[in-house]
Design an enzyme around this catalytic site. Structure first.
Site, PDB file in Angstrom:
ATOM      1  N   ASP A 272       0.876  -1.384  -0.274  1.00  0.00           N
ATOM      2  CA  ASP A 272       0.429  -0.050   0.090  1.00  0.00           C
ATOM      3  C   ASP A 272       1.187   1.166  -0.209  1.00  0.00           C
ATOM      4  OD1 ASP A 272       0.057  -1.453   2.610  1.00  0.00           O
ATOM      5  OD2 ASP A 272       0.621   0.758   3.101  1.00  0.00           O
TER       6      ASP A 272
ATOM      7  N   ASP B 211       0.773   3.880   2.199  1.00  0.00           N
ATOM      8  CA  ASP B 211       0.546   4.609   3.038  1.00  0.00           C
ATOM      9  C   ASP B 211      -0.659   5.040   3.465  1.00  0.00           C
ATOM     10  OD1 ASP B 211       0.768   4.329   6.219  1.00  0.00           O
ATOM     11  OD2 ASP B 211       1.904   5.886   5.737  1.00  0.00           O
TER      12      ASP B 211
END
Ligand code: ADE
Length: 277
Positions: A215, A217
């Protein structure tokens, strides 16, 4: 007789499938530091003795701050592991560390707050002395080189370096925190590299970590913010790639001589311990 390498694999979230080992058997062990996260699964990969340990337990019920890192590393050392290949899911702090990419971690910044980072803590039954272990380089150079070469040969896309910020968790970061970590030069972010890498160093083990970016973040202005569902989705899409890669890494470790590397690591440990007067 040259040293026979034995490899511990510490499987992070989703990367602890015991099917990668042949002739498996489970072994329950304890250590002066308490119990490891789960049983050790002993077996082999292409003739290389290998031990699999699930960092968060096979039921995934141990959060990052509660993992008994000392017991995990001690148990693998006691079983004779010369190497540890760790896997982990991490967030990205830089645009070019894209979800789905693998990163060969080469440095860390410690933002944990509540973890035991040494075996040498003065408690009864623990090793004697005070250990000021140097952590540059934090990760085993020769093992990292071998992993880079393996990636080239297999045409596995691997980002060759990355500084990981290790946060205490279990929550993810705020946007302000995420931006501070970016400004510090962090490339990726996770919750488990520290103290695992530090303790492996104290144990004189060749330690390397392959991280899967799951991901971005939460620092980007647009796009998804990190959440469990996104992390799980990215790793389920990539888990077989990571497993295959780790199998090849272990096979290659079995083809190298490690006597000098292990001795050098042990010399670093010996030089770091101050014994009581
Ligand atoms: N593990 C996976 N993604 C993460 C993130 N964004 N922060 C901390 N740990 C993570």
């Amino acid at each position: 007789m040259p040293l026979m390498p034995k490899v511990g694999i510490i499987g992070g979230t989703g990367f602890d499938n015991p099917d990668i080992l042949k002739n498996r058997k489970e072994k329950k062990v304890t250590t002066p530091f308490g119990n490891p996260s789960d049983v050790l699964v002993l077996g082999e990969i292409n003739g290389v003795q290998t031990i699999l340990l699930s960092r968060h337990g096979r039921k995934h019920d141990i959060m990052p701050g509660n993992v008994n890192y000392r017991a995990n590393i001690w148990a693998l050392k006691e079983e004779g592991c010369t190497h540890i290949i760790a896997t982990a899911a991490v967030g990205s702090l830089q645009e070019n560390y894209k979800p789905g990419e693998l990163v060969l971690v080469d440095n860390f910044i410690d933002r944990t707050t509540n973890r035991k980072q040494t075996f040498y803590d003065g408690e009864p039954g623990h090793p004697i002395g005070v250990c000021h272990i140097p952590v540059e380089p934090a990760y085993c150079l020769k093992t990292r080189e071998l992993i880079l070469k393996t990636a080239e040969e297999l045409k596995v896309s691997l980002i060759p370096t990355g500084t990981v910020i290790t946060i205490e968790g279990p929550r993810y970061s705020s946007k302000a925190e995420s931006n501070v970590f970016r400004s510090w030069g962090g490339h990726i972010i996770g919750m488990t590299q520290v103290p695992e890498v530090v303790l492996a160093k104290e144990a004189g083990i060749c330690y390397a970590s392959v991280a899967l970016v799951t991901d971005y973040d939460c620092w980007r202005e647009s796009g998804e913010k990190v959440c469990v569902a996104e992390v799980m989705k990215t790793f389920s899409e990539n888990v077989s790639k990571v497993s295959k890669f780790v199998l090849s890494i272990v096979t290659k470790i079995g083809q190298e001589k490690w006597d000098d590397t292990v001795k050098e690591l042990q010399d670093v440990v010996n030089g770091a311990i101050m014994l009581p007067k």
